[in-house]
Enzyme design. Sequence first.
Site, PDB file in Angstrom:
ATOM      1  N   GLU A 491      46.950  28.972  42.082  1.00 45.85           N
ATOM      2  CA  GLU A 491      45.499  29.091  42.014  1.00 45.85           C
ATOM      3  C   GLU A 491      44.809  27.752  42.260  1.00 45.85           C
ATOM      4  OE1 GLU A 491      44.245  31.258  38.577  1.00 45.85           O
ATOM      5  OE2 GLU A 491      45.300  33.058  39.206  1.00 45.85           O
ATOM      6  N   GLU A 590      51.158  37.649  39.943  1.00 44.05           N
ATOM      7  CA  GLU A 590      50.850  37.831  38.523  1.00 44.05           C
ATOM      8  C   GLU A 590      50.138  39.157  38.332  1.00 44.05           C
ATOM      9  OE1 GLU A 590      48.455  34.793  36.814  1.00 44.05           O
ATOM     10  OE2 GLU A 590      49.918  33.196  37.088  1.00 44.05           O
TER      11      GLU A 590
END
Length: 689
Positions: A491, A590
Amino acid sequence: MSGPNRTYSFGEGDDGLAHPSSRTHAMHSQYDDVSPISDGARMNPMNGQGTDHGLASVPEDGHQGWGRGPEPSPSILTGSSATPGMDNLGPGAVGGGISGIALSVANSHDRLSGVEALMGTDGQEANIPAERGFSTTGSDNPYVPAPPEHRYSYGSNIALGAAAAPAGQLTPGQSVSHLSSSNPSQRNLYDIPYQGAGGLNAGPYQRHSAYSSNDLPVDINPDEIVDDGDDGFVPAPNSSSSARKSQAIPAAAGGAAAGGFLGNLGGLFGGKSAADTSYGPVPGAGLEAGEKGRWVKPKPGGGSKKRGWIVGAILAFIIIGAIVGGAVGGTIGHRGNEEPSSASSSSSSSTQTATDDTSTNGDLDKNSAEIKALMNNKNLHKVFPGIDYTPWGVQYPLCLKYPPSQNNVTRDMAVLTQLTNNVRLYGTDCNQTEMVLHAIDKLEIKDMKIWLGVWIDSNITTSRRQIDQLYKIIDDAKDTSIFNGAIVGNEALYRAGSDKTSAQTTLINYMQEVKDHFKKKNIDLPVATSDLGDNWDATLVQAADVVMANVHPFFGGIPVDQAAAWTWQFWQDHNVALTKGTNKKQVISEVGWPSGGGNDCGLGANCPNDTAGAVAGVDELNKFMEDWVCQALENGTDYFWFEAFDEPWKIVYNTANENWEDKWGLMDAARNLKPGLKIPDCGGKTATR
């Protein structure tokens, strides 16, 4: 998972592939055979109501207006090369700073001891909750940044900790709007949609923490402090535009360090060397800002503030010293501390260090009684294609003083081998990769694979240390077939805020460097990065060997009975569609659901009642797994489950109505399956890699 207020948009990405006018439903094309969802009512992502069109897709009219606040200029702050979050103990402030954190530790972590009790107490960000609660790298740390802008679509109020903004993306009390409302898929890390929420901000999925306080009494000049930018003592800015100020107050007691900070608005990856001295509200600084900066001069009247700081510092040292005193012996974060007698031994002592553990129990292996008990849990089923994992206690530089326990990693792997054949790591610090490899060897696991992780930070020193350690791991490996690939950054684009373009260039350069090293060593491994599903575009797809997207329906505010369908369709529209015409593989890096702590309606815990939106709970977790796990297994949907174990230290990121940060595990921190939780057995079918 990454920082707070992670939202999911249904608008176009940078290449426009997802725009309502041009995006087609991948579900109706070659991807029909991979949906993990059975036929049923299709949900409307905007109102949460089902229709009679099946569970296929999300309507294309996802653009909404986004609320924005005033626009103060961002400040260029200092990025720490310490492993995010765990290297800092809280806001540097009189009364509410180190001493406040110390009392908070004593009151909220009474079940834990020593350094374990300190883990996660990296500080507070007023009014902003942490996403996943990870302030360190990987799934064990909520990389918690300042939240993105307030919006009225599917939003995850909390970015999942392992993936949030780097330390200090926000000047407290401000909100900044950098992005056009025509592109809601881009995250703005400078707005504060949680005014009055009293939450904590850190950053995860990983994942960096930002701190603020309402009344910090003194300005501290970091230029007077010896700091190489790589020790976890990160200076915080003084903002004249806000009544709230942050200070950096380095302190040490028994080897533990406390440092309040509002990290690095000034540079996710493109930071300059420590010698650079650029600081202040520099528009567009973003990734190009210096890693160290000068502070504004103290305001008049600083003498009384200084006296107040001295008094507060003395009290802080006394309190912190008392708490950390119990950790001087080297107490580590030990999941075994709360293990039942059936699955533990004398290693479960709450006062054992890693050395004590090894001295008492030896180097645990598959023949150890404790390991045999852990590997014989009939309630665990190998139905997950992958699981996100960060070993306990691998936060740099704290691990240099209190090394993580090899036996703890071996215990974890004994459990994980019953759930998956594929483990994803988030970083290389503190020998975590080597410990996982050693555990696999001692347990004689033949089919376990590892996705190597490299944490990319705003500080060049951190990123360089992580990458160099990756090279050492690869070069020293006798057999690289145990590795599935390397994930460079988690991220990182989300944490870049408005400087996404610059961040993407730097990130791609890092990825290419790793590829070149692998090629030079004749190593055939894919190199990827992971980011929010709607942060991927054609340029990043071209650079990565695998498209890895973090997709969390809980933070989209999606009711659990629609969550599996939403997850799959979001992934199809935002990620799979980008790989059309290529041979790129797609993976959900995720996905998960918390077992308790409240409910999220897409913009945090602002639901009209306690049953609206996405509700955290064991029943809901069971429902999500029931709808997702076996269908994904049957259709070959590749994903990593977040996560196996709870992280109790992340309780510091919980707020009055958002108490889920420490509750994402299938099991508690002692490796016990949560009461009432049922992992599907999928008719005996198991995940294979």
